[in-house]
Design an enzyme around this catalytic site. Structure first.
Site, PDB file in Angstrom:
ATOM      1  N   SER A 105     -10.054  -1.017   6.896  1.00 30.66           N
ATOM      2  CA  SER A 105      -9.431  -0.760   5.591  1.00 30.66           C
ATOM      3  C   SER A 105      -8.673  -1.934   4.990  1.00 30.66           C
ATOM      4  O   SER A 105      -8.255  -1.864   3.833  1.00 30.66           O
ATOM      5  CB  SER A 105      -8.492   0.445   5.677  1.00 30.66           C
ATOM      6  OG  SER A 105      -9.224   1.643   5.666  1.00 30.66           O
ATOM      7  N   SER A 142      -9.853   1.412   2.776  1.00 34.80           N
ATOM      8  CA  SER A 142      -9.001   2.212   1.928  1.00 34.80           C
ATOM      9  C   SER A 142      -7.943   1.413   1.169  1.00 34.80           C
ATOM     10  O   SER A 142      -7.397   1.922   0.194  1.00 34.80           O
ATOM     11  CB  SER A 142      -8.308   3.280   2.763  1.00 34.80           C
ATOM     12  OG  SER A 142      -7.400   2.689   3.680  1.00 34.80           O
ATOM     13  N   LYS A 179       0.837  -1.198   0.000  1.00 31.68           N
ATOM     14  CA  LYS A 179       0.000   0.000   0.000  1.00 31.68           C
ATOM     15  C   LYS A 179       0.873   1.248   0.000  1.00 31.68           C
ATOM     16  O   LYS A 179       1.865   1.316   0.741  1.00 31.68           O
ATOM     17  CB  LYS A 179      -0.885  -0.020   1.253  1.00 31.68           C
ATOM     18  CG  LYS A 179      -1.951   1.055   1.315  1.00 31.68           C
ATOM     19  CD  LYS A 179      -2.813   0.885   2.584  1.00 31.68           C
ATOM     20  CE  LYS A 179      -4.001   1.821   2.606  1.00 31.68           C
ATOM     21  NZ  LYS A 179      -4.850   1.618   3.803  1.00 31.68           N
TER      22      LYS A 179
END
Lengths: 489, 107
Positions: free
Chosen positions: A180, A156, A81
């Site tokens: 997330s 997310s 990420k």
């Protein structure tokens, strides 16, 4: 494509094939790199694809394997990420604010991945500063769900979930502040784990809400997930909130089976707003466990669990408003060049570079912490947080684990909720509590509604990720949901 | 719960976030709605409850007895090599002679 090379294999299968010299990490990397580059046109799962450095890492891993070195994930491609700092590689946090930010240090998790010989193939797309549940708040465009490109992947960590689902890479890293990791895992049909708060170092991870943030793995099965957690877990002297708790062998429970697992279901959560298909798949999963010897307890109660949503949306934005004060247009990050004084430069830089959801949360947090409101909002939320913690503690004295659906619905249409923050926040109803109480929780695929995956969430006792991985391993040995894959994207 | 546009503009100044007029209007609506939902917290009785200070409740770095028992999470007090000035300045928008350059603080 080389004979015997299937990009979509598990990490464990790739490792076996490396050892039998069917192909090398370099071969695999080249195939993966080509695949994710093509897939990115549809999925937009990556903000950066790190070819040059990754090729070098793959070549080094190839040599290490040739020289007989072991290491379960040596040479395995992984996506990270774009919230975790990578030295010398742009780290954007999904924001225009950090569009040109080049970290000078690796985050501890990235350092550990590199030390174990994993090959970081790229930085994945995310909601700006990890604030969002659909990946639509990225400054780099939304990620598309590999099962249906018109749907969101969740957020997310949407890019990390989507690329594992699309068989671009077998493993990825995300972060989870209120769901997330687990929510996009559920919406994309892969496994995602939020470890216990403190299990994994947060050093070098762009901070969102420091008492809630935790780094964790995505994979397709429990075996690969245990291997990846083994690499990233442990105390880090650079993060004083990382725990001194010993790191166990995360596969130590893989032979435990189903017998006697005490599963609690908080019925108050399932009363409203859950789609029928989600509920049905959830109940089927419960039946799988029960018919093989698990004990289901539907009487456990967490009476204040519905307060988790307002607690979260006070605490997370409050901490975010403080954490994001560092983006001042002075030390690093986006800066307007004109302005009559330093303060004007600061306000204009932040006004231009932050997106709508980040601004909304900074505003919620600043308001909640401002004079006259602190007791009514922030302090009250921290007290209710204590109540919820005690209720979870009581429930987990009666059962080993708490099961819920991961999300109330399957993946929704792009653009359908972006202008309605309350509706967007409701996606996180089932995932938020684990962050508020700091407990480990994972999501694993448990069914479909049409073409769209459904996730089963398991919440466990503190520092007992091993239990959850054992239950999942047992479940995955009698079901095939985790093996389903979207048609080639 | 009604939050006025003046409140929004004031909080935006505190947060050092410049807003356009339409952003301020939208935020006034959003914040009024969101803080309205927060009222439900009052349904939970917290009269004898302490606020949470740490997510897992277990470990606080600076407790003295913990320090003596286990050195907790603090490392030894020894000098390590910090980032170099060049590294620190690498991402600064404006630098000059090894310093970060900013606009005047006072008018």
């Amino acid at each position: 494509m080389m004979a015997g090379l299937d990009i979509g294999s598990s990490a464990a299968q790739h490792a076996t094939n490396f050892r039998s010299n069917t192909y090398t990490p370099t071969d695999l990397f080249k195939a993966v790199s080509a695949k994710i580059t093509i897939q990115n046109k549809n999925l937009n799962a990556f903000i950066s694809i790190t070819d040059e450095e990754a090729l070098k890492a793959a070549e080094v891993a190839t040599q290490r394997i040739k020289s007989g070195e072991n290491g379960s994930l040596l040479g395995i491609p992984i996506a990270v990420k774009d919230l975790l700092s990578t030295a010398g590689q742009r780290t954007t946090a999904g924001s225009k604010m950090l569009e040109n930010f080049i970290p000078v240090q690796d985050s501890t998790v990235v350092q550990k991945l590199k030390d174990s010989g994993l090959v970081i193939v790229g930085k994945t797309n995310l909601d700006e500063f990890a604030m969002g549940s659909s990946n639509e708040y990225s400054a780099y465009g939304p990620v598309h769900n590999p099962w249906d490109l018109s749907k969101v992947p969740g957020g997310s960590s949407g890019g990390s979930a989507a690329t594992v689902a699309a068989r671009g890479v077998p493993l990825s890293i995300g972060t989870d502040t209120g769901g997330s990791i687990r929510q996009p895992a559920a919406l994309c049909g892969v496994m995602g784990l939020k470890p216990t708060y403190g299990r994994v170092s947060r050093f070098g991870v762009v901070a969102f809400a420091s008492s809630l943030d935790q780094v964790g793995p995505f994979s397709r099965d429990a075996n690969d997930m245990a291997d990846l957690l083994q690499v990233i877990a442990g105390h880090d002297e650079k993060d004083s909130t990382s725990s001194l708790e010993p790191v166990p062998d995360f596969k130590s429970t893989f032979n435990r089976g189903f017998d006697g697992i005490k599963i609690g279901i908080p019925s108050e959560l399932l009363q409203e707003g859950v789609e029928d298909d989600v509920l049905e798949s959830f109940e089927h999963a419960i039946d799988e466990f029960e018919s093989r010897g698990a004990i289901i307890n539907r009487d456990i109660s967490i009476p204040s669990i519905k307060a988790a949503l307002p607690v979260y949306y006070l605490i997370a934005p409050s901490e975010a408003s403080a954490n994001l004060a560092r983006y001042d247009g002075v030390k690093y990050g986006f800066s307007v060049l004109d302005g009559k004084n330093a303060e004007e430069v600061m306000s204009a830089s932040r006004g231009m570079a932050f997106g709508p959801e980040v601004k909304r949360r900074i505003m919620i947090g600043t308001y909640a912490l401002s004079a006259g409101y602190y007791d009514a909002y922030y302090l009250k939320a921290q007290k209710v947080r204590t109540v919820i913690q005690e209720e979870f503690h009581t429930a987990l004295n009666e059962v080993d684990t708490i099961f819920t659906p991961t999300t109330p619905t399957t993946a929704f249409e792009l653009d359908s909720k972006i202008n309605n923050p309350i509706e967007m926040y409701l996606n996180d109803l089932f995932t938020l509590p684990a962050n508020i109480v700091g407990l480990p929780a994972l999501s694993t695929p448990c069914g479909f509604s049409g073409d769209l995956p459904i996730g089963l969430q398991m919440i466990g006792k503190a520092f007992r990720e091993t239990d959850l991985l054992g239950y999942t391993h047992a479940y995955q040995s009698v079901t095939d949901w985790h093996k389903s894959e979207p048609t080639d994207r | 719960m009604e939050i006025s546009k003046e409140d929004v503009i004031h909080v935006a100044e505190l947060a050092r976030v410049q807003l356009t007029d339409s952003e301020a209007t939208k935020l006034q609506q959003d914040l009024s709605l969101i803080f309205g939902h927060f009222e439900s917290l009052n349904e939970v009785d917290t009269s004898n409850v302490n606020p949470t200070l740490h997510a897992s409740g277990a470990q606080i770095v600076l407790a003295r007895h913990d320090l003596e028992e286990s050195h907790q999470n603090l490392r030894q007090d020894e000098i390590r090599s910090p980032l170099s000035p060049n590294q620190v300045l690498l991402n600064a928008p404006r630098t000059e002679d090894g310093f970060i350059r900013i606009k005047g603080v006072l008018d």
